[in-house]
Motif scaffolding. Structure first.
Motif, PDB file in Angstrom:
ATOM      1  N   GLN A   1      22.331 121.908  18.622  1.00 56.43           N
ATOM      2  CA  GLN A   1      23.226 123.039  18.853  1.00 56.43           C
ATOM      3  C   GLN A   1      24.059 123.305  17.595  1.00 56.43           C
ATOM      4  N   PRO A   2      24.410 124.580  17.357  1.00 51.25           N
ATOM      5  CA  PRO A   2      25.287 124.867  16.219  1.00 51.25           C
ATOM      6  C   PRO A   2      26.625 124.155  16.403  1.00 51.25           C
ATOM      7  N   THR A   3      27.165 123.618  15.337  1.00 53.16           N
ATOM      8  CA  THR A   3      28.429 122.900  15.428  1.00 53.16           C
ATOM      9  C   THR A   3      29.219 123.070  14.149  1.00 53.16           C
ATOM     10  N   HIS A   4      30.451 122.605  14.174  1.00 52.26           N
ATOM     11  CA  HIS A   4      31.310 122.744  12.994  1.00 52.26           C
ATOM     12  C   HIS A   4      30.842 121.812  11.878  1.00 52.26           C
ATOM     13  N   ARG A   5      31.303 122.076  10.684  1.00 53.72           N
ATOM     14  CA  ARG A   5      30.951 121.243   9.539  1.00 53.72           C
ATOM     15  C   ARG A   5      31.622 119.874   9.671  1.00 53.72           C
ATOM     16  N   PHE A   6      30.853 118.823   9.395  1.00 51.46           N
ATOM     17  CA  PHE A   6      31.399 117.474   9.526  1.00 51.46           C
ATOM     18  C   PHE A   6      32.296 117.145   8.335  1.00 51.46           C
ATOM     19  N   ASP A   7      33.356 116.365   8.620  1.00 52.24           N
ATOM     20  CA  ASP A   7      34.344 116.020   7.593  1.00 52.24           C
ATOM     21  C   ASP A   7      33.875 114.806   6.789  1.00 52.24           C
ATOM     22  N   PHE A   8      32.866 115.023   5.937  1.00 55.05           N
ATOM     23  CA  PHE A   8      32.368 113.932   5.098  1.00 55.05           C
ATOM     24  C   PHE A   8      33.419 113.425   4.112  1.00 55.05           C
ATOM     25  N   PRO A   9      34.186 114.325   3.439  1.00 55.65           N
ATOM     26  CA  PRO A   9      35.238 113.803   2.546  1.00 55.65           C
ATOM     27  C   PRO A   9      36.231 112.895   3.278  1.00 55.65           C
ATOM     28  N   GLY A  10      36.580 113.255   4.528  1.00 55.81           N
ATOM     29  CA  GLY A  10      37.486 112.415   5.302  1.00 55.81           C
ATOM     30  C   GLY A  10      36.899 111.039   5.559  1.00 55.81           C
ATOM     31  N   MET A  11      35.604 110.987   5.905  1.00 56.99           N
ATOM     32  CA  MET A  11      34.958 109.712   6.156  1.00 56.99           C
ATOM     33  C   MET A  11      34.919 108.861   4.884  1.00 56.99           C
ATOM     34  N   LEU A  12      34.677 109.513   3.725  1.00 50.58           N
ATOM     35  CA  LEU A  12      34.607 108.790   2.456  1.00 50.58           C
ATOM     36  C   LEU A  12      35.968 108.293   1.993  1.00 50.58           C
ATOM     37  N   MET A  13      37.041 108.806   2.584  1.00 48.98           N
ATOM     38  CA  MET A  13      38.367 108.284   2.274  1.00 48.98           C
ATOM     39  C   MET A  13      38.809 107.227   3.284  1.00 48.98           C
ATOM     40  N   LEU A  14      38.632 107.512   4.586  1.00 53.22           N
ATOM     41  CA  LEU A  14      39.177 106.632   5.612  1.00 53.22           C
ATOM     42  C   LEU A  14      38.434 105.300   5.689  1.00 53.22           C
ATOM     43  N   SER A  15      37.110 105.319   5.739  1.00 56.20           N
ATOM     44  CA  SER A  15      36.342 104.084   5.928  1.00 56.20           C
ATOM     45  C   SER A  15      36.519 103.106   4.766  1.00 56.20           C
ATOM     46  N   PRO A  16      36.293 103.537   3.503  1.00 57.31           N
ATOM     47  CA  PRO A  16      36.546 102.594   2.398  1.00 57.31           C
ATOM     48  C   PRO A  16      38.017 102.199   2.302  1.00 57.31           C
ATOM     49  N   GLY A  17      38.919 103.120   2.652  1.00 52.43           N
ATOM     50  CA  GLY A  17      40.338 102.802   2.590  1.00 52.43           C
ATOM     51  C   GLY A  17      40.705 101.658   3.512  1.00 52.43           C
ATOM     52  N   LEU A  18      40.224 101.707   4.753  1.00 57.12           N
ATOM     53  CA  LEU A  18      40.487 100.628   5.704  1.00 57.12           C
ATOM     54  C   LEU A  18      39.862  99.321   5.240  1.00 57.12           C
ATOM     55  N   ALA A  19      38.606  99.395   4.757  1.00 57.35           N
ATOM     56  CA  ALA A  19      37.912  98.182   4.314  1.00 57.35           C
ATOM     57  C   ALA A  19      38.625  97.543   3.129  1.00 57.35           C
ATOM     58  N   LEU A  20      39.057  98.345   2.157  1.00 57.54           N
ATOM     59  CA  LEU A  20      39.756  97.808   0.978  1.00 57.54           C
ATOM     60  C   LEU A  20      41.093  97.189   1.352  1.00 57.54           C
ATOM     61  N   LEU A  21      41.818  97.847   2.260  1.00 55.12           N
ATOM     62  CA  LEU A  21      43.113  97.326   2.686  1.00 55.12           C
ATOM     63  C   LEU A  21      42.956  95.969   3.376  1.00 55.12           C
ATOM     64  N   ILE A  22      42.006  95.880   4.306  1.00 62.11           N
ATOM     65  CA  ILE A  22      41.793  94.619   5.025  1.00 62.11           C
ATOM     66  C   ILE A  22      41.250  93.544   4.079  1.00 62.11           C
ATOM     67  N   TYR A  23      40.379  93.935   3.144  1.00 62.31           N
ATOM     68  CA  TYR A  23      39.847  92.965   2.174  1.00 62.31           C
ATOM     69  C   TYR A  23      40.970  92.381   1.327  1.00 62.31           C
ATOM     70  N   GLY A  24      41.878  93.248   0.849  1.00 59.73           N
ATOM     71  CA  GLY A  24      42.994  92.772   0.045  1.00 59.73           C
ATOM     72  C   GLY A  24      43.864  91.793   0.813  1.00 59.73           C
ATOM     73  N   VAL A  25      44.185  92.128   2.059  1.00 59.18           N
ATOM     74  CA  VAL A  25      45.008  91.240   2.899  1.00 59.18           C
ATOM     75  C   VAL A  25      44.302  89.902   3.118  1.00 59.18           C
ATOM     76  N   SER A  26      42.991  89.947   3.399  1.00 55.52           N
ATOM     77  CA  SER A  26      42.251  88.722   3.715  1.00 55.52           C
ATOM     78  C   SER A  26      42.108  87.798   2.512  1.00 55.52           C
ATOM     79  N   ASP A  27      42.314  88.323   1.286  1.00 58.37           N
ATOM     80  CA  ASP A  27      42.151  87.502   0.086  1.00 58.37           C
ATOM     81  C   ASP A  27      43.453  86.817  -0.337  1.00 58.37           C
ATOM     82  N   ILE A  28      44.550  87.087   0.401  1.00 56.89           N
ATOM     83  CA  ILE A  28      45.853  86.509   0.015  1.00 56.89           C
ATOM     84  C   ILE A  28      45.815  84.978  -0.057  1.00 56.89           C
TER      85      ILE A  28
END
Length: 512
Positions: free
Chosen positions: A205-232
């Protein structure tokens, strides 16, 4: 075949029954759901064995669970868009294939880094399986039969927390840790063939454009934040470059996502929902709950394996009371929340969890098993009274068109908060074990394991290790206690649906 709108009352019972076609679709969907749900619990009992196998620390090995949860969170918002764009059947088949590939290569992992990477692939498939399954069932059954088919899908959701640790423990003890992943292959192959043959074809079905830029910011952002904390612990403090640099990069990416999401239409996560007071309160409660509860659940099997010297199968069986408690409480809690308001169910549930965690915050090397099993059952009762009522409370003041966005946002919050909890509790435990045994953080669990296996040092090591677990569970207890504050403001009246003219029934999205 068309059905007349003027059908008589005597035809209604026939329409409401689950016919053979719907039951076949439900059976196919349950096969896929079993894989996804089992895999969230089956791995936990293998973490101690994986720590020894790869000679690493608990704060590193927890990424086997954390990476999976973050991958789940990443694809949840993609699923609704992809279902419309490519068709739900195609998406479901793709999800099974991804999960199968991830399972096969995870079983072939040669070091901890490869295992974590392959678990991420598995999580990408697992994250799409459940939301796609909900959509398929909703379309097949129609709005008037959604409750019945959800009850069918609820069976593996309730049995997963019981069967997962037992199956995982048996495979680790009797076969190999690799088979906790290989076991998905025959199930997935049958599910893939059945889905291809049975599921009805649906057109994109026709649908709105997916927010790929948002995904490329949020997912790596969460992973980097948790990685930094876990390396303390490994890095020796927050001033180390390997800690502050990924944390800073993660914060910048998340802040960029938030700024962008508030300006555009159809963002990856609809942040405007947080203007609704009830939704915001429920989201805050869910976040604190997931950090505390999922972090603690990662540690429970390790206590039985490391401190009490139980086999993986025995540890899985000892965890069964928790699943039984959830299975007993969940159906009643859902109905009660609809009658009296979620707040009146969630608060007692949190108090049950606090009561269960009190025992573990005082746990010793010789705490009676009857006390531990009773505590686990109480924890399960508390979980059954909290998670789904919190989700229901978050949705009850929203309009129908916002429900799908809100369900997606809550599932992302649950998975990412659970990942944070797993990382934080693992860091605390790793640091405490290292301090007790006088070794670097990366060697704490291995040193404890060696000391516990030596008859000359076993008794003293068991006391030190148990004390480390007790101190870690205190942190979980404090965080669950903090959940009570936002939970006090959850609705204490039955939900009153909002009408906005949109009669489309949004498929429910269940946490897993």
């Amino acid at each position: 075949m068309t059905t007349s709108h003027a059908a008589g009352a005597d035809e209604l019972p026939a329409k409401d029954k689950l016919d053979r076609g719907v039951l076949k679709v439900a059976g196919v969907v349950v096969l896929g759901a079993i894989m996804a749900i089992l895999d969230t619990t089956v791995v936990n009992v293998a973490l101690q064995q994986l720590t020894i196998e790869f000679r690493t620390s608990f704060d590193t090995i927890q990424w086997v669970a954390t990476g999976y949860m973050l991958a789940l969170a990443t694809v949840i918002p993609v699923t609704g868009w992809a279902s419309d764009r490519f068709g739900t059947k195609r998406l479901y088949l793709l999800a099974i294939v991804l999960f199968l590939v991830g399972s096969m290569v995870a079983g072939l992992a040669w070091n901890i880094e490869s295992l974590i990477a392959f678990r991420v692939v598995q999580g990408l498939g697992g994250g799409m399986l459940m939301p796609a399954a909900m959509t398929i069932l909703t379309k097949a059954a129609g709005p008037q039969r959604v409750g019945r088919v959800m009850a069918v899908l609820g069976v593996p959701m309730l049995l997963g927390p019981i069967a997962g640790p037992i199956l995982g423990g048996w495979l680790v003890d009797s076969v190999s840790w690799r088979w906790i992943f290989y076991i998905n292959v025959p199930i997935g192959a049958v599910a893939l063939f059945a889905a291809w043959r049975v599921l009805p074809r649906d057109e994109p079905q026709p649908t709105h454009r997916f927010d790929f830029p948002g995904m490329l910011m949020l997912s790596p952002g969460l992973a980097l934040l948790i990685y930094g904390v876990s390396d303390i612990p490994n890095a020796g403090g927050i001033t180390a470059t390997s800690v502050w640099l990924p944390m800073l990069a993660g914060i910048v990416l998340i802040a960029g996502f938030v700024a962008r999401a508030l300006r555009i239409a159809n963002p990856l996560v609809e942040l405007r929902l947080f203007r609704d007071r009830t939704f915001s309160i429920a989201a805050a409660t869910m976040s604190l709950f997931a950090v505390a509860f999922f972090g603690a659940m990662l540690l429970l099997p390790t206590y039985f394996l490391l401190v009490r010297g139980e086999s993986a199968l025995a540890a899985g069986l000892l965890l069964a009371p928790q699943g039984l408690g959830a299975m007993v409480a969940m159906p009643f809690a859902g109905r009660l929340a609809d009658r009296v308001g979620a707040g009146k169910v969630v608060l007692p549930g949190l108090l049950l969890i606090v009561g269960g965690l009190v025992i573990f915050s005082q746990v010793a090397a010789d705490t009676p098993y009857w006390a531990l099993l009773t505590s686990l059952f109480v924890l399960g009762l508390g979980m059954g009274c909290t998670m789904m009522p919190i989700m229901s409370a978050a949705l009850q003041t929203l309009t129908k068109k916002d429900v799908a966005h809100a369900s997606s946002a809550l599932n992302i919050i649950q998975q990412t908060s659970g990942a944070v909890g797993a990382a934080v509790m693992s860091i605390i435990l790793a640091g405490l074990l290292a301090g007790k045994f006088g070794v670097p953080t990366s060697q704490g669990q291995l040193a404890a394991t060696a000391a516990l296996h030596d008859p000359r040092t076993h008794d003293a090591a068991a006391v030190l290790a148990a004390d480390s677990f007790a101190s870690t569970f205190v942190w979980s207890l404090v965080l669950v206690g903090a959940c009570v504050i936002p939970a006090l403001f959850l609705p204490k009246k039955p939900p009153v649906p909002k009408e906005d003219g949109d009669e489309t029934q949004a498929p429910p999205v269940l946490a897993h």
